[in-house]
Design a protein around this motif. Sequence first.
Motif, mmCIF file in Angstrom:
data_model
loop_
_atom_site.group_PDB
_atom_site.id
_atom_site.type_symbol
_atom_site.label_atom_id
_atom_site.label_comp_id
_atom_site.label_asym_id
_atom_site.label_seq_id
_atom_site.Cartn_x
_atom_site.Cartn_y
_atom_site.Cartn_z
ATOM 1 N N ASP A 1 0.788 -1.122 0.053
ATOM 2 C CA ASP A 1 0.033 0.216 -0.288
ATOM 3 C C ASP A 1 0.684 1.396 0.220
ATOM 4 O OD1 ASP A 1 -1.617 2.132 1.692
ATOM 5 O OD2 ASP A 1 -3.050 0.899 0.806
ATOM 6 N N ALA A 2 0.280 2.317 -0.799
ATOM 7 C CA ALA A 2 1.181 3.535 -0.859
ATOM 8 C C ALA A 2 1.351 4.073 0.566
ATOM 9 C CB ALA A 2 0.712 4.184 -1.777
ATOM 10 N N GLY A 3 0.549 3.890 1.381
ATOM 11 C CA GLY A 3 0.531 4.216 2.759
ATOM 12 C C GLY A 3 1.461 3.686 3.757
ATOM 13 N N SER A 4 2.281 2.503 3.062
ATOM 14 C CA SER A 4 3.385 2.014 3.885
ATOM 15 C C SER A 4 4.381 2.589 3.697
ATOM 16 C CB SER A 4 3.239 0.487 3.476
ATOM 17 O OG SER A 4 3.747 0.491 2.175
ATOM 18 N N LEU A 5 4.610 3.796 2.787
ATOM 19 C CA LEU A 5 5.703 4.333 2.348
ATOM 20 C C LEU A 5 6.537 5.223 3.397
ATOM 21 C CD1 LEU A 5 7.689 4.711 -0.183
ATOM 22 C CD2 LEU A 5 6.332 6.945 -0.710
ATOM 23 N N VAL A 6 7.651 4.961 3.635
ATOM 24 C CA VAL A 6 8.610 5.774 4.411
ATOM 25 C C VAL A 6 9.786 6.519 3.919
ATOM 26 C CG1 VAL A 6 9.793 5.652 6.795
ATOM 27 C CG2 VAL A 6 7.750 4.360 6.596
ATOM 28 N N GLU A 7 10.331 7.609 4.062
ATOM 29 C CA GLU A 7 11.421 8.187 3.584
ATOM 30 C C GLU A 7 12.842 7.339 4.367
ATOM 31 O OE1 GLU A 7 11.880 12.221 2.936
ATOM 32 O OE2 GLU A 7 9.642 12.421 2.324
ATOM 33 N N SER A 8 13.663 7.317 3.512
ATOM 34 C CA SER A 8 15.080 7.147 4.101
ATOM 35 C C SER A 8 15.293 8.157 5.241
ATOM 36 C CB SER A 8 16.165 7.321 2.876
ATOM 37 O OG SER A 8 17.380 7.152 3.501
ATOM 38 N N GLY A 9 15.928 7.481 6.044
ATOM 39 C CA GLY A 9 16.572 8.168 7.391
ATOM 40 C C GLY A 9 15.685 8.280 8.557
ATOM 41 N N TRP B 1 0.423 -12.968 0.605
ATOM 42 C CA TRP B 1 1.318 -12.791 1.320
ATOM 43 C C TRP B 1 1.341 -11.448 1.948
ATOM 44 C CZ3 TRP B 1 6.741 -13.109 -2.359
ATOM 45 C CH2 TRP B 1 6.807 -14.244 -2.629
ATOM 46 N N ASP B 2 0.057 -10.968 2.113
ATOM 47 C CA ASP B 2 -0.190 -9.376 2.610
ATOM 48 C C ASP B 2 0.617 -9.397 3.922
ATOM 49 O OD1 ASP B 2 -2.499 -8.199 0.705
ATOM 50 O OD2 ASP B 2 -2.142 -10.203 0.418
ATOM 51 N N LEU B 3 0.141 -10.264 5.036
ATOM 52 C CA LEU B 3 0.610 -10.036 6.270
ATOM 53 C C LEU B 3 2.169 -10.054 6.548
ATOM 54 C CD1 LEU B 3 -1.806 -12.194 8.451
ATOM 55 C CD2 LEU B 3 -1.571 -9.725 8.326
ATOM 56 N N GLY B 4 2.665 -10.603 5.572
ATOM 57 C CA GLY B 4 4.227 -10.494 5.468
ATOM 58 C C GLY B 4 4.882 -9.670 4.550
ATOM 59 N N LYS B 5 4.325 -8.783 3.931
ATOM 60 C CA LYS B 5 4.810 -7.936 2.809
ATOM 61 C C LYS B 5 4.062 -6.473 2.817
ATOM 62 C CE LYS B 5 8.076 -10.157 0.581
ATOM 63 N NZ LYS B 5 9.773 -9.366 0.455
ATOM 64 N N ASN B 6 2.853 -6.745 2.826
ATOM 65 C CA ASN B 6 2.120 -5.465 2.833
ATOM 66 C C ASN B 6 1.815 -4.822 4.395
ATOM 67 O OD1 ASN B 6 0.736 -3.065 1.977
ATOM 68 N ND2 ASN B 6 -0.989 -4.161 1.230
ATOM 69 N N PHE B 7 2.426 -4.164 5.067
ATOM 70 C CA PHE B 7 2.110 -3.623 6.436
ATOM 71 C C PHE B 7 2.526 -2.206 6.589
ATOM 72 C CE2 PHE B 7 6.204 -6.137 6.407
ATOM 73 C CZ PHE B 7 7.115 -5.276 6.968
ATOM 74 N N GLU B 8 2.320 -1.602 7.694
ATOM 75 C CA GLU B 8 2.489 -0.126 7.856
ATOM 76 C C GLU B 8 4.109 -0.068 7.933
ATOM 77 O OE1 GLU B 8 0.239 0.001 11.352
ATOM 78 O OE2 GLU B 8 -1.804 0.247 10.367
ATOM 79 N N GLN B 9 4.685 1.255 7.406
ATOM 80 C CA GLN B 9 6.034 1.413 7.315
ATOM 81 C C GLN B 9 6.946 0.245 6.827
ATOM 82 O OE1 GLN B 9 6.987 4.183 10.881
ATOM 83 N NE2 GLN B 9 5.495 3.212 11.783
ATOM 84 N N GLY B 10 6.471 -0.496 5.908
ATOM 85 C CA GLY B 10 7.089 -1.717 5.526
ATOM 86 C C GLY B 10 7.828 -1.389 4.084
ATOM 87 N N ALA B 11 7.755 -0.055 3.542
ATOM 88 C CA ALA B 11 8.324 0.255 2.304
ATOM 89 C C ALA B 11 9.161 1.505 2.501
ATOM 90 C CB ALA B 11 7.189 0.346 1.021
ATOM 91 N N ILE B 12 10.555 1.353 2.659
ATOM 92 C CA ILE B 12 11.325 2.349 2.612
ATOM 93 C C ILE B 12 12.012 2.741 1.246
ATOM 94 C CG2 ILE B 12 13.228 3.343 4.034
ATOM 95 C CD1 ILE B 12 10.754 1.830 5.607
ATOM 96 N N CYS B 13 12.170 4.017 1.104
ATOM 97 C CA CYS B 13 12.612 4.655 -0.092
ATOM 98 C C CYS B 13 13.674 5.773 0.156
ATOM 99 C CB CYS B 13 11.419 4.848 -1.376
ATOM 100 S SG CYS B 13 11.984 4.857 -2.817
ATOM 101 N N GLY B 14 14.650 5.967 -0.604
ATOM 102 C CA GLY B 14 15.395 7.193 -0.902
ATOM 103 C C GLY B 14 14.758 8.155 -1.825
ATOM 104 N N GLU B 15 15.519 9.134 -2.040
ATOM 105 C CA GLU B 15 15.159 10.216 -2.742
ATOM 106 C C GLU B 15 15.280 9.799 -4.461
ATOM 107 O OE1 GLU B 15 17.785 13.483 -3.021
ATOM 108 O OE2 GLU B 15 19.496 12.456 -3.414
ATOM 109 N N ILE B 16 14.343 10.339 -5.173
ATOM 110 C CA ILE B 16 14.086 9.782 -6.823
ATOM 111 C C ILE B 16 15.419 10.468 -7.351
ATOM 112 C CG2 ILE B 16 12.799 10.030 -8.749
ATOM 113 C CD1 ILE B 16 11.711 8.172 -6.530
ATOM 114 N N VAL B 17 15.988 9.907 -8.176
ATOM 115 C CA VAL B 17 17.073 10.604 -9.093
ATOM 116 C C VAL B 17 16.707 10.550 -10.485
ATOM 117 C CG1 VAL B 17 19.685 10.178 -9.720
ATOM 118 C CG2 VAL B 17 18.754 9.557 -7.578
ATOM 119 N N PRO B 18 16.560 11.715 -10.860
ATOM 120 C CA PRO B 18 15.749 11.459 -12.396
ATOM 121 C C PRO B 18 16.743 10.969 -13.375
ATOM 122 C CG PRO B 18 15.921 13.817 -11.344
ATOM 123 C CD PRO B 18 16.623 13.031 -10.444
ATOM 124 N N ALA B 19 16.135 10.229 -14.411
ATOM 125 C CA ALA B 19 16.656 9.309 -15.198
ATOM 126 C C ALA B 19 17.506 9.997 -16.197
ATOM 127 C CB ALA B 19 15.558 8.502 -15.941
#
Length: 236
Positions: free
Chosen positions: A61-69, A132-150
Amino acid sequence: MSGIRYLWSPAPTPSLPVRGCDARFPVRRIFCVGRNYHAHAIEMGNPIDKATMRPFYFMKDAGSLVESGATVPYPPGTQDYQYEMELVVAIGAAGFRVAEAEADRLIHGYAAGLDMTRRDLQKAGRDQGRPWDLGKNFEQGAICGEIVPAAGLGVPDRGAIALQVNGQTRQSADLSLLIWNLRELIADLSQFYHLQAGDLIYTGTPEGVGAVKPGDRLQGHIEGVGDITLQIGEPE
Protein backbone atom coordinates in the motif's frame (compact mmCIF):
# COMPACT_ATOMS: atom_id res chain seq x y z
CA MET A 1 -15.49 17.53 -8.82
CA SER A 2 -15.93 20.64 -6.72
CA GLY A 3 -18.13 20.67 -3.65
CA ILE A 4 -17.30 17.12 -2.51
CA ARG A 5 -17.64 16.67 1.25
CA TYR A 6 -15.94 13.86 3.15
CA LEU A 7 -16.80 12.37 6.52
CA TRP A 8 -13.21 13.06 7.59
CA SER A 9 -10.14 14.57 5.96
CA PRO A 10 -8.54 12.22 3.38
CA ALA A 11 -5.03 11.03 4.13
CA PRO A 12 -2.28 13.12 2.54
CA THR A 13 -0.73 11.80 -0.69
CA PRO A 14 2.47 9.84 0.03
CA SER A 15 5.44 11.42 -1.74
CA LEU A 16 9.22 11.35 -2.07
CA PRO A 17 11.85 14.04 -2.58
CA VAL A 18 13.40 14.41 -6.03
CA ARG A 19 17.08 15.22 -6.35
CA GLY A 20 17.65 18.72 -7.72
CA CYS A 21 13.95 19.63 -7.63
CA ASP A 22 11.79 21.42 -5.06
CA ALA A 23 8.67 19.49 -6.18
CA ARG A 24 8.00 16.06 -4.70
CA PHE A 25 7.12 12.79 -6.47
CA PRO A 26 3.54 11.76 -5.53
CA VAL A 27 3.31 8.00 -5.05
CA ARG A 28 0.30 6.20 -6.49
CA ARG A 29 1.02 2.46 -6.17
CA ILE A 30 3.92 0.26 -5.09
CA PHE A 31 4.60 -2.87 -7.15
CA CYS A 32 7.25 -5.34 -5.97
CA VAL A 33 8.96 -8.06 -8.00
CA GLY A 34 9.55 -11.39 -6.26
CA ARG A 35 12.75 -13.44 -6.62
CA ASN A 36 14.54 -11.48 -9.35
CA TYR A 37 18.12 -12.52 -8.50
CA HIS A 38 19.07 -16.18 -8.94
CA ALA A 39 21.06 -16.45 -5.70
CA HIS A 40 18.21 -14.96 -3.65
CA ALA A 41 15.68 -17.28 -5.30
CA ILE A 42 17.88 -20.21 -4.31
CA GLU A 43 18.26 -19.01 -0.70
CA MET A 44 14.45 -18.77 -0.53
CA GLY A 45 14.18 -22.34 -1.83
CA ASN A 46 12.52 -21.43 -5.13
CA PRO A 47 14.98 -21.36 -8.07
CA ILE A 48 13.91 -19.42 -11.16
CA ASP A 49 14.08 -20.67 -14.76
CA LYS A 50 13.70 -17.61 -16.96
CA ALA A 51 13.17 -19.78 -20.04
CA THR A 52 9.94 -21.23 -18.66
CA MET A 53 8.77 -18.61 -16.14
CA ARG A 54 7.80 -14.97 -16.11
CA PRO A 55 8.12 -12.36 -13.34
CA PHE A 56 5.63 -12.36 -10.48
CA TYR A 57 4.51 -9.43 -8.36
CA PHE A 58 2.98 -8.39 -5.09
CA MET A 59 1.93 -4.96 -3.89
CA LYS A 60 2.45 -2.72 -0.91
CA ASP A 61 0.00 0.00 0.00
CA ALA A 62 1.26 3.50 -0.81
CA GLY A 63 0.49 4.36 2.80
CA SER A 64 3.27 2.00 3.92
CA LEU A 65 5.88 4.30 2.37
CA VAL A 66 8.58 5.77 4.63
CA GLU A 67 11.43 8.06 3.60
CA SER A 68 15.04 7.12 4.05
CA GLY A 69 16.49 8.31 7.34
CA ALA A 70 13.49 7.36 9.45
CA THR A 71 13.26 5.29 12.59
CA VAL A 72 10.50 2.69 12.37
CA PRO A 73 9.23 0.53 15.23
CA TYR A 74 9.78 -3.22 15.12
CA PRO A 75 6.43 -4.34 13.64
CA PRO A 76 3.79 -6.39 15.44
CA GLY A 77 3.07 -10.06 14.84
CA THR A 78 6.55 -11.19 13.81
CA GLN A 79 9.67 -12.75 15.27
CA ASP A 80 11.59 -12.58 11.97
CA TYR A 81 11.71 -9.02 10.60
CA GLN A 82 13.98 -8.93 7.54
CA TYR A 83 15.50 -6.42 5.10
CA GLU A 84 15.60 -6.61 1.30
CA MET A 85 17.71 -3.98 -0.48
CA GLU A 86 16.35 -3.06 -3.93
CA LEU A 87 16.59 -0.72 -6.90
CA VAL A 88 13.31 1.18 -7.27
CA VAL A 89 12.01 2.46 -10.61
CA ALA A 90 9.80 5.56 -10.45
CA ILE A 91 7.24 5.70 -13.28
CA GLY A 92 6.58 9.16 -14.70
CA ALA A 93 4.26 8.52 -17.66
CA ALA A 94 1.25 6.34 -18.47
CA GLY A 95 1.70 3.11 -20.38
CA PHE A 96 -0.31 -0.02 -21.16
CA ARG A 97 0.95 -3.07 -23.08
CA VAL A 98 4.27 -1.35 -23.57
CA ALA A 99 6.99 -2.96 -25.71
CA GLU A 100 10.43 -3.36 -24.15
CA ALA A 101 11.84 -0.91 -26.70
CA GLU A 102 9.39 1.75 -25.47
CA ALA A 103 9.84 1.15 -21.73
CA ASP A 104 12.38 3.96 -21.30
CA ARG A 105 9.77 6.64 -21.90
CA LEU A 106 7.83 5.60 -18.79
CA ILE A 107 10.79 6.01 -16.42
CA HIS A 108 11.05 9.22 -14.43
CA GLY A 109 13.89 8.11 -12.21
CA TYR A 110 15.35 5.66 -9.72
CA ALA A 111 15.84 5.28 -5.98
CA ALA A 112 17.32 2.97 -3.39
CA GLY A 113 14.64 1.05 -1.51
CA LEU A 114 14.11 -1.42 1.31
CA ASP A 115 11.32 -3.99 1.03
CA MET A 116 10.95 -4.81 4.73
CA THR A 117 9.42 -8.22 5.34
CA ARG A 118 7.81 -10.15 8.18
CA ARG A 119 9.43 -13.32 6.89
CA ASP A 120 7.75 -15.76 9.25
CA LEU A 121 4.32 -14.48 8.20
CA GLN A 122 5.29 -14.52 4.52
CA LYS A 123 6.47 -18.13 4.78
CA ALA A 124 3.33 -19.15 6.66
CA GLY A 125 1.17 -17.66 3.94
CA ARG A 126 3.24 -19.29 1.20
CA ASP A 127 3.16 -22.72 2.85
CA GLN A 128 -0.61 -22.54 3.32
CA GLY A 129 -1.26 -21.28 -0.20
CA ARG A 130 -2.46 -17.91 1.11
CA PRO A 131 -1.59 -14.37 0.03
CA TRP A 132 1.60 -12.70 1.30
CA ASP A 133 -0.10 -9.54 2.57
CA LEU A 134 0.65 -10.02 6.27
CA GLY A 135 4.29 -10.68 5.48
CA LYS A 136 4.81 -7.94 2.92
CA ASN A 137 2.09 -5.29 2.96
CA PHE A 138 2.19 -3.67 6.38
CA GLU A 139 2.58 -0.22 7.91
CA GLN A 140 6.00 1.41 7.38
CA GLY A 141 7.17 -1.60 5.37
CA ALA A 142 8.31 0.22 2.19
CA ILE A 143 11.36 2.43 2.70
CA CYS A 144 12.60 4.61 -0.15
CA GLY A 145 15.31 7.19 -0.76
CA GLU A 146 15.12 10.27 -2.92
CA ILE A 147 14.19 9.91 -6.60
CA VAL A 148 17.14 10.46 -8.93
CA PRO A 149 15.92 11.66 -12.35
CA ALA A 150 16.66 9.27 -15.20
CA ALA A 151 17.96 12.04 -17.46
CA GLY A 152 21.65 11.38 -17.88
CA LEU A 153 21.48 7.95 -16.26
CA GLY A 154 19.68 6.03 -18.98
CA VAL A 155 18.44 2.62 -17.86
CA PRO A 156 20.92 1.05 -15.41
CA ASP A 157 21.97 -2.44 -16.44
CA ARG A 158 24.90 -2.72 -14.04
CA GLY A 159 26.20 -1.16 -10.85
CA ALA A 160 26.91 -2.26 -7.29
CA ILE A 161 24.02 -2.76 -4.87
CA ALA A 162 24.87 -3.32 -1.21
CA LEU A 163 23.46 -3.17 2.31
CA GLN A 164 25.17 -2.95 5.68
CA VAL A 165 23.64 -3.66 9.09
CA ASN A 166 25.50 -1.96 11.95
CA GLY A 167 28.46 -1.43 9.62
CA GLN A 168 28.70 -5.07 8.49
CA THR A 169 27.99 -5.91 4.84
CA ARG A 170 25.05 -8.29 4.51
CA GLN A 171 24.11 -7.90 0.83
CA SER A 172 26.53 -7.21 -2.03
CA ALA A 173 25.74 -7.82 -5.69
CA ASP A 174 25.42 -6.08 -9.05
CA LEU A 175 22.36 -4.90 -11.00
CA SER A 176 23.64 -6.93 -13.96
CA LEU A 177 22.51 -10.02 -12.01
CA LEU A 178 18.81 -9.11 -12.25
CA ILE A 179 16.98 -12.01 -13.90
CA TRP A 180 14.52 -9.68 -15.60
CA ASN A 181 15.99 -6.26 -16.38
CA LEU A 182 14.13 -2.98 -15.98
CA ARG A 183 12.79 -2.81 -19.54
CA GLU A 184 11.55 -6.40 -19.33
CA LEU A 185 9.82 -5.74 -16.01
CA ILE A 186 8.04 -2.59 -17.22
CA ALA A 187 6.91 -4.30 -20.42
CA ASP A 188 5.64 -7.36 -18.55
CA LEU A 189 3.90 -5.48 -15.74
CA SER A 190 2.17 -3.23 -18.27
CA GLN A 191 0.47 -6.30 -19.74
CA PHE A 192 -1.57 -6.53 -16.53
CA TYR A 193 -1.88 -2.90 -15.36
CA HIS A 194 -2.26 0.54 -16.86
CA LEU A 195 0.95 1.95 -15.41
CA GLN A 196 0.60 5.56 -14.32
CA ALA A 197 2.83 8.42 -13.23
CA GLY A 198 3.51 7.96 -9.54
CA ASP A 199 3.85 4.17 -9.60
CA LEU A 200 6.95 2.64 -8.00
CA ILE A 201 8.45 -0.72 -8.96
CA TYR A 202 10.71 -2.42 -6.42
CA THR A 203 12.77 -4.64 -8.72
CA GLY A 204 13.88 -7.44 -6.39
CA THR A 205 16.66 -8.13 -3.88
CA PRO A 206 19.97 -9.98 -4.08
CA GLU A 207 21.02 -12.77 -1.75
CA GLY A 208 21.97 -12.14 1.86
CA VAL A 209 18.59 -11.17 3.32
CA GLY A 210 18.36 -11.53 7.06
CA ALA A 211 16.71 -10.51 10.30
CA VAL A 212 17.09 -7.25 12.20
CA LYS A 213 16.24 -6.27 15.78
CA PRO A 214 15.52 -3.06 17.67
CA GLY A 215 18.57 -0.80 17.71
CA ASP A 216 19.93 -1.98 14.36
CA ARG A 217 20.95 0.60 11.75
CA LEU A 218 20.68 -0.21 8.04
CA GLN A 219 22.71 1.59 5.37
CA GLY A 220 22.29 0.78 1.70
CA HIS A 221 23.88 2.05 -1.49
CA ILE A 222 23.25 1.63 -5.22
CA GLU A 223 26.02 2.79 -7.53
CA GLY A 224 24.94 5.80 -9.60
CA VAL A 225 21.62 6.07 -7.77
CA GLY A 226 22.14 6.85 -4.12
CA ASP A 227 21.87 5.79 -0.51
CA ILE A 228 19.25 4.75 2.01
CA THR A 229 19.31 4.52 5.81
CA LEU A 230 16.89 3.09 8.36
CA GLN A 231 16.92 2.73 12.13
CA ILE A 232 14.93 -0.07 13.76
CA GLY A 233 13.12 1.14 16.88
CA GLU A 234 11.51 -0.63 19.79
CA PRO A 235 8.12 -2.33 19.24
CA GLU A 236 5.05 -0.26 20.01
